[in-house]
Motif scaffolding. Structure first.
Motif, PDB file in Angstrom:
ATOM      1  N   THR A  26       0.835  -1.204   0.000  1.00 12.63           N
ATOM      2  CA  THR A  26       0.000   0.000   0.000  1.00 12.63           C
ATOM      3  C   THR A  26       0.870   1.255   0.000  1.00 12.63           C
ATOM      4  O   THR A  26       1.834   1.355   0.782  1.00 12.63           O
ATOM      5  N   THR A  28       1.168   4.569   1.226  1.00 15.17           N
ATOM      6  CA  THR A  28       0.577   5.391   2.296  1.00 15.17           C
ATOM      7  C   THR A  28       1.097   6.827   2.254  1.00 15.17           C
ATOM      8  O   THR A  28       0.798   7.617   3.153  1.00 15.17           O
ATOM      9  N   ASN A  30       2.038  10.544  -0.198  1.00 12.45           N
ATOM     10  CA  ASN A  30       1.232  11.513  -0.952  1.00 12.45           C
ATOM     11  C   ASN A  30       1.731  11.726  -2.374  1.00 12.45           C
ATOM     12  O   ASN A  30       1.299  12.666  -3.043  1.00 12.45           O
ATOM     13  N   PRO A  61      -1.254   7.579  -4.432  1.00  5.72           N
ATOM     14  CA  PRO A  61      -1.410   7.641  -2.969  1.00  5.72           C
ATOM     15  C   PRO A  61      -2.656   6.888  -2.499  1.00  5.72           C
ATOM     16  O   PRO A  61      -3.729   7.000  -3.106  1.00  5.72           O
ATOM     17  N   GLN A  62      -2.480   6.060  -1.464  1.00  2.36           N
ATOM     18  CA  GLN A  62      -3.526   5.256  -0.827  1.00  2.36           C
ATOM     19  C   GLN A  62      -3.951   4.038  -1.660  1.00  2.36           C
ATOM     20  O   GLN A  62      -4.825   3.283  -1.227  1.00  2.36           O
ATOM     21  N   SER A  64      -3.394   0.270  -3.431  1.00  2.00           N
ATOM     22  CA  SER A  64      -2.732  -0.969  -3.013  1.00  2.00           C
ATOM     23  C   SER A  64      -2.659  -1.949  -4.177  1.00  2.00           C
ATOM     24  O   SER A  64      -3.426  -1.851  -5.146  1.00  2.00           O
TER      25      SER A  64
END
Length: 197
Positions: A26, A28, A30, A61-62, A64
């Protein structure tokens, strides 16, 4: 970025089974990460380590992705009792800097189930005079799933009046489903003939 690693199944009982490792990566941060991959830092398996493939190698970003790798269990893994695999993930930032994840470990337990069978025969099975030789044959088979060492046969009781046979085995280490023949000779004495068996 983070990495969460799991294995399925997490318990194995025989060589040849396939374990699939899942590496959930993932982003995590920015910024978008490219060249996303997962790699094993350490692997206790005695076979060929899994080849890890990731369906996505670029993560916003964010976002997975779940990378996977298969491993074929060996007999040495079953004998060892477990397979421990620790991995990490990495990705490249737009600036060119490399971001690395935490290390994550998955342990697969190998269940031991030891067992032996013994089949004993005598040749000849009828004797008529002192001085004859009887050969006792003991077929020993490892019917469990772990390798056994120091395999031997012990007489629990012996009614012969002479010297009990000394038993020797062809091999003393047996992998699962392997067998060995252990033999011992006995010289009949008159007291055995008189006893009738």
């Amino acid at each position: 970025m983070t990495l969460a690693k799991t294995a399925a199944p997490n318990t194995v009982a025989s060589a040849g089974q396939t374990v699939t490792y899942f590496y959930v990566v993932t982003n995590t941060g920015n910024v978008t990460l490219d060249n996303v991959s997962a790699a094993d830092l350490s692997f206790s398996g005695s076979g060929t380590p899994p080849v890890i493939t990731c369906p996505a190698t670029s993560l916003a970003p964010q976002a997975s992705t779940t990378c996977t790798g298969d491993y074929t269990v060996t007999q040495a893994d079953i004998d060892a009792g477990s397979i421990v695999n620790t991995a990490t993930a990495s990705g490249t930032q737009p600036s060119g800097a490399v971001t690395e994840s935490n290390a994550s470990t998955a342990t697969v337990t190998a269940t031991a189930d030891s067992a032996l069978t013994l089949a004993k025969t005598a040749a000849p099975d009828t004797v008529t005079s002192a001085g004859q030789t009887v050969t006792y044959s003991h077929a020993v088979t490892n019917t469990g799933n772990v390798t056994l060492t120091s395999v031997h046969v012990t007489e629990m009781s012996f009614s012969g009046s002479g010297t009990p046979p000394v038993i020797t085995c062809g091999v003393t280490t047996l992998a699962p489903q392997e067998s060995t023949m252990c033999t011992g000779d006995y010289t009949v004495i008159q007291a055995d003939i008189d006893a009738g068996s």
